[in-house]
Scaffold this motif. Structure first.
Motif, PDB file in Angstrom:
ATOM      1  N   UNK A   1      24.022  13.450   7.062  1.00  0.00           N
ATOM      2  CA  UNK A   1      24.839  12.291   6.712  1.00  0.00           C
ATOM      3  C   UNK A   1      24.025  11.229   5.989  1.00  0.00           C
ATOM      4  N   UNK A   2      22.796  11.000   6.460  1.00  0.00           N
ATOM      5  CA  UNK A   2      21.976   9.961   5.854  1.00  0.00           C
ATOM      6  C   UNK A   2      21.424  10.413   4.504  1.00  0.00           C
ATOM      7  N   UNK A   3      20.949  11.672   4.455  1.00  0.00           N
ATOM      8  CA  UNK A   3      20.209  12.120   3.280  1.00  0.00           C
ATOM      9  C   UNK A   3      21.092  12.401   2.081  1.00  0.00           C
TER      10      UNK A   3
ATOM     11  N   UNK B   1      19.994   6.094  -1.767  1.00  0.00           N
ATOM     12  CA  UNK B   1      19.602   5.214  -0.677  1.00  0.00           C
ATOM     13  C   UNK B   1      18.244   5.637  -0.104  1.00  0.00           C
ATOM     14  N   UNK B   2      18.046   6.944   0.029  1.00  0.00           N
ATOM     15  CA  UNK B   2      16.762   7.430   0.528  1.00  0.00           C
ATOM     16  C   UNK B   2      15.654   7.007  -0.431  1.00  0.00           C
ATOM     17  N   UNK B   3      15.906   7.160  -1.728  1.00  0.00           N
ATOM     18  CA  UNK B   3      14.864   6.846  -2.693  1.00  0.00           C
ATOM     19  C   UNK B   3      14.554   5.348  -2.702  1.00  0.00           C
TER      20      UNK B   3
ATOM     21  N   UNK C   1       5.090   5.963  -2.035  1.00  0.00           N
ATOM     22  CA  UNK C   1       3.898   6.815  -2.059  1.00  0.00           C
ATOM     23  C   UNK C   1       3.821   7.730  -0.839  1.00  0.00           C
ATOM     24  N   UNK C   2       4.947   7.901  -0.134  1.00  0.00           N
ATOM     25  CA  UNK C   2       4.931   8.667   1.107  1.00  0.00           C
ATOM     26  C   UNK C   2       4.401  10.080   0.878  1.00  0.00           C
ATOM     27  N   UNK C   3       3.344  10.407   1.600  1.00  0.00           N
ATOM     28  CA  UNK C   3       2.825  11.769   1.569  1.00  0.00           C
ATOM     29  C   UNK C   3       1.838  12.059   0.460  1.00  0.00           C
TER      30      UNK C   3
ATOM     31  N   UNK D   1       0.841  -1.200   0.000  1.00  0.00           N
ATOM     32  CA  UNK D   1       0.000   0.000   0.000  1.00  0.00           C
ATOM     33  C   UNK D   1       0.875   1.249   0.000  1.00  0.00           C
ATOM     34  N   UNK D   2       1.988   1.180   0.735  1.00  0.00           N
ATOM     35  CA  UNK D   2       2.867   2.341   0.826  1.00  0.00           C
ATOM     36  C   UNK D   2       3.735   2.528  -0.411  1.00  0.00           C
ATOM     37  N   UNK D   3       4.000   1.436  -1.113  1.00  0.00           N
ATOM     38  CA  UNK D   3       4.898   1.541  -2.261  1.00  0.00           C
ATOM     39  C   UNK D   3       4.164   1.720  -3.576  1.00  0.00           C
ATOM     40  N   UNK D   4       2.967   1.180  -3.659  1.00  0.00           N
ATOM     41  CA  UNK D   4       2.222   1.337  -4.901  1.00  0.00           C
ATOM     42  C   UNK D   4       0.742   1.220  -4.605  1.00  0.00           C
TER      43      UNK D   4
END
Lengths: 307, 357
Positions: free
Chosen positions: A283-285, A290-292, A298-300, A170-173
């Motif tokens: 550092x993470x972003x 990797x974030x993508x 579908x976040x947001x 649901x969150x990804x597609x």
């Protein structure tokens, strides 16, 4: 081992625990594709209603239940607006934080200065009495363990279980999940509600165990740090604990350093957790790929089923 | 049964109707809350929403409070239009007040007339510098501007506390935190004797006009609108993503910083540990309530300022806690977001049998 060091490590866990609760809830919520920026507000609501319930009933369990229940109800307002009425998730999350700040300040007026009995640490005969590791492993309050258990269960739920996979789908597609016939909106409602209950529980932990008292705005940005923790963890539950302990450690370290008086002004030490959050985010972003890869696709985004 | 049908274009009338509906419903909800608290709802609502408008001093106070809300709200609305979520205006407000106050703190007995303009410029620069941090981290490292700008609010608050307790503390202040009072030359002149309305209030009212002009008549305004509504199209049209992030954050930060120094150099007249009743966060509501439109923001800033003053009045005359104001602000935004559905969708009645349309 040094007594002070053990004590510091113990308090580090108590500083990490509210973050574990709130970040676990938000992680599950975000995995379903919903970004709820109202964590700070829900934590404040949980903190004040949890504290009120303990003051009124004298039962710690009532406080924890009230805290998580009120966090859940607050999250349902958010869900109604974003999922049913299709409002902007960022704006609605901010509204929830503003609402929670105001509501908790109002409800909390009667409870400023009240004291309650703190939830006591567990004591397991023999095990807790072991030198050093006895207390570090078996000497915390029960909620420290509950937080870790819920985190572990969430991690397990999201990976191999059927409903965990549906939630991630649901969150990804959302469009494909809907096309296959999964109830996208209902699953998101559930995920948001879980996030609210966990944020409420994290807030209640602050007012019932960590301090234990009620003060206006007592979360002091922990809800936002929990949101940053989810990014830090790259949406993987196993890393939430690591991040929370890291932040708990920084909090306790700066408190101890202020007490020891190192000549650095206290205000600068108090800035550390916030600056650390920014540093960690950077550092993470900066690894955008990797974030993508890890962020729910579908976040947001609002979703409305086409008939 | 009712169903939603997407509108081809956003409804302009619904867009302007929903803030009014939201305010009306907030009033009703407020009445219910007052009733639950054992207060007479009619009187409480009157104190909150009407009484501030019934006297010259009340109107003056509303204008003084509306000034910073409008300034910050305008800056935020430019960013929100472009989809850049600067929510750390509270920190930029403080940073502007701190940097802008530096001349008044250092030259505390100055009579030089240049000190005030210098302070205003420094205030804008302070706010911009604070907003430049999320801009830099967003454009260079992809760091989320929401979280970074918010974390910097706490950093700014702590920095202010440190300054007024330590290096900038008034040596004749009996140890209380706070700087010396600013010299007269460093204070914005009052407009009418006996009232607190000052030059800054006037400036705050001119900014929406300027913003309206820029947003509707300039290339930059066009780019902002395109960027917010269609990021992909904007990229293909060559509208530069990092530049847009920088521009909107600097505008938001600069205006918040200006609001900060104008607040310090007028009604407060010094720096204290707390110089804002949450203007930076309330301005988020102002921006949305004003539909991200300069004129709307000016109106919304005034409306919210009324509740601030009404809240103070209610605390004094009816014993209502100030916290109610914060609760109202959250509720009004909830209602607004709910009603916004009607700007993008229309409610249609579909019969259970009659689906042959």
């Amino acid at each position: 081992m040094n007594e002070l060091l053990i004590a510091s490590m113990m308090t580090m866990m108590t500083a990490a625990t509210p973050l574990v609760f709130a970040a676990t809830g938000e992680l599950v919520c975000e995995k379903s594709g919903v970004l709820n920026l109202g964590v700070e507000g829900m934590m404040l609501i949980g903190a004040v209603f949890g504290f009120a319930a303990v003051t009124l009933t004298g039962q710690p369990l009532a406080g924890l239940l009230a805290g998580s229940l009120c966090g859940l109800v607050a999250a349902l307002i958010f869900a109604l607006l974003t999922l049913t009425l299709l409002s902007n998730q960022v704006a609605t999350g901010l509204a929830l934080t503003i609402f929670g700040t105001g509501l908790s300040a109002l409800v909390g007026l009667d409870y400023v200065g009240e004291t309650i009995e703190q939830i006591r640490s567990i004591h397991i005969p023999v095990l807790s009495d072991l030198p050093v590791i006895g207390r570090l492993l078996f000497g915390h309050d029960p909620l420290v363990y509950l937080a870790i258990i819920i985190l572990a269960l969430s991690g397990w739920f999201l990976k191999p279980t059927r409903w965990g996979m549906i939630l991630r789908a649901v969150g990804d597609s959302e469009v494909s999940a809907h096309a296959i016939g999964y109830p996208v909106i209902a699953i998101r409602y559930a995920a948001v509600a879980f996030g609210g209950a966990m944020a409420g529980l994290g807030g209640a932990y602050l007012s019932l165990v960590y301090t234990p008292l009620w003060a206006e705005n007592m979360t002091a940005g922990r809800g936002w740090i929990a949101l940053a923790l989810v990014v830090f963890a790259s949406w993987r539950p196993s890393r939430v604990l690591l991040g929370a302990i890291l932040f708990g450690g920084i909090t306790i370290l700066q408190l101890n350093a202020q007490a020891a008086g190192l000549g650095i002004p206290g205000a600068f030490m108090s800035m550390l957790p916030y600056i650390a959050t920014i540093v960690v985010l950077v550092l993470i972003s900066r690894d955008a790929i990797r974030i993508r890869l890890n962020a729910p696709a579908c976040l947001g985004k609002p979703f409305r089923a086409e008939r | 049964m009712l169903a939603l049908e997407a509108r081809a274009t956003q409804s302009a009338s619904a867009a302007w109707l929903s803030p009014l509906l939201a305010m009306a419903l907030t009033g009703l909800t407020g009445a219910a809350i007052f009733l639950a608290m054992g207060k007479a709802p009619g009187i409480a609502l009157y104190i909150y929403f009407i009484e501030p408008l019934t006297s010259w001093s009340g109107l003056s106070e509303v204008a003084v409070k509306a000034g910073p809300l409008i300034l910050i709200g305008i800056g935020l609305s430019v960013g929100f239009r472009a989809g850049i979520w600067n929510i750390g205006a509270e920190g930029q407000f403080i940073a502007g007040a701190v940097l802008g106050s530096a001349p008044a703190v250092v030259f505390y007995d100055s009579t030089n007339l240049l000190i005030l303009p210098t302070m205003l410029v420094l205030g804008v620069l302070g706010g911009m510098a604070w907003a430049a941090i999320p801009a830099l981290l967003k454009t260079r490292f992809n760091a989320n501007e929401i979280l970074v700008s918010l974390m910097l609010v706490y950093v700014a608050e702590l920095l202010l506390v440190h300054l007024v307790q330590g290096p900038w503390r008034n040596p004749q202040g009996w140890g209380f935190p706070g700087t010396r009072m600013f010299p007269d030359a460093a204070l914005l002149p009052m407009l009418f004797p006996g009232y607190r309305v000052h030059l800054g209030t006037l400036i705050a009212l001119l900014i929406p006009l300027l913003a309206w002009f820029v947003l509707t008549k300039s290339r930059f305004g066009f780019k902002v609108r395109v960027f917010g509504s269609a990021p992909l199209a904007a990229r293909h049209a060559g509208i530069n993503n990092p530049r847009m992030i920088w521009a909107t954050l600097l505008i938001g930060g600069g205006l918040a910083g200006l609001a900060g120094i104008m607040e310090a150099a007028s009604t407060i007249g010094q720096l204290m540990p707390k110089i804002s009743p949450g203007y930076g966060f309330t301005a988020i509501i102002v921006a949305f309530l004003g539909r991200l439109h300069p004129v709307g923001v000016a109106l919304a800033g005034t409306a919210i300022a009324v509740t601030y003053i009404g809240g103070e009045g209610a605390q004094i005359s009816a014993g209502l806690p100030k916290a109610v104001t914060g609760l109202f602000q959250g509720i009004i935004l909830f209602y607004l977001l709910a009603f916004d559905l009607l700007t993008r969708y229309r409610l249609t009645r579909i019969g259970n049998k009659v689906s042959a349309t």
